[in-house]
Design an enzyme around this catalytic site. Sequence first.
Site, PDB file in Angstrom:
ATOM      1  N   GLN A  85     -41.408  62.050  47.096  1.00 40.16           N
ATOM      2  CA  GLN A  85     -42.645  61.579  47.722  1.00 40.16           C
ATOM      3  C   GLN A  85     -43.589  62.750  47.986  1.00 40.16           C
ATOM      4  OE1 GLN A  85     -43.402  58.219  48.402  1.00 40.16           O
ATOM      5  NE2 GLN A  85     -45.413  59.080  48.762  1.00 40.16           N
ATOM      6  N   LYS A  90     -41.043  51.036  49.159  1.00 37.63           N
ATOM      7  CA  LYS A  90     -40.304  51.194  47.902  1.00 37.63           C
ATOM      8  C   LYS A  90     -38.860  50.734  48.068  1.00 37.63           C
ATOM      9  CE  LYS A  90     -43.361  54.878  46.439  1.00 37.63           C
ATOM     10  NZ  LYS A  90     -43.688  56.303  46.524  1.00 37.63           N
ATOM     11  N   ASP A 141     -41.818  58.566  37.901  1.00 37.78           N
ATOM     12  CA  ASP A 141     -43.207  58.716  38.341  1.00 37.78           C
ATOM     13  C   ASP A 141     -44.116  59.125  37.185  1.00 37.78           C
ATOM     14  OD1 ASP A 141     -44.068  58.027  40.851  1.00 37.78           O
ATOM     15  OD2 ASP A 141     -43.461  59.886  41.820  1.00 37.78           O
TER      16      ASP A 141
END
Length: 292
Positions: free
Chosen positions: A96, A52, A119
């Site tokens: 994460q 990322k 997200d």
Amino acid sequence: MAIIIDGKATAQKIRSEIAAEVRHLATEGIQPGLAVVLVGDNPASKVYVSMKEKACHDVGIFSDEHTLPAETEEQQLLSLIDRLNNDDRIHGILVQLPLPTHINEAKVLEAISPAKDVDGFHPYNVGRLVLGKPTFQPCTPYGIMVLLREYNIDLKGKEVVIVGRSNIVGKPVAFMCLKQHATVTICHTRTVDLPTKIGMADVLIVAAGRPEVVRGEWIKQGAVVIDVGVNRVAEKKLVGDVEFETAARRAAYITPVPGGVGPMTITMLLQNTLQSAKMANEIKSTAKEQSP
């Protein structure tokens, strides 16, 4: 033989478009920023975070990485998220997953500002998705829908069968397909006669997390097969949740593993971060215009 849906090429095309938009925003003094928070030292998570970070760098997005030890207290993590929520340089916050077991995952995800939830996991954004008015869409399902659009696969009136009911892929992609006027069936571990259900599918989306659990002969001739699974088997080989070779002989379109859905996930994260930066800029500009 099926046409291969090339996620790598599609992702590269979209990233080029994102990079161009980021350069344009730079002329207005704006740089999109993504904060990635990693708690602990899960090897797979560390790999995802580094991917990322590289993807952000490649398109010109500011990457703000926070690596915390596994023993980090929940309140410390919530305090960090609060700081990031109030940091104008940051337009997207990604924590994460998975988190260490002593931290309440739902509480952490709900602490992220919905305006920075790139997200798409915050209940507010999930609710907007269910209502058919999404702000930020979860990245993997979003990537699937972009791939279908890129290959001119129209879902209107089609039978879409989804194998897997996770909050990350199965459920959100079902609502996205409904918005495109598909008839949707969700299958899972307790579904009776899975082969028959799969055989009905004009479009099959599989996110079961089990190597080659869907046999190629179950698939209807001419179906579209989207395989989300990435499973490591003997000799470090990667396979999907669908038995590829047999399925490819029956399907009209199919995603490979690797190189199908995978490259799209991080790409749509970048897209959401860009969208968030543009929205924040619009709010700021409107506030300036309205100020006396």
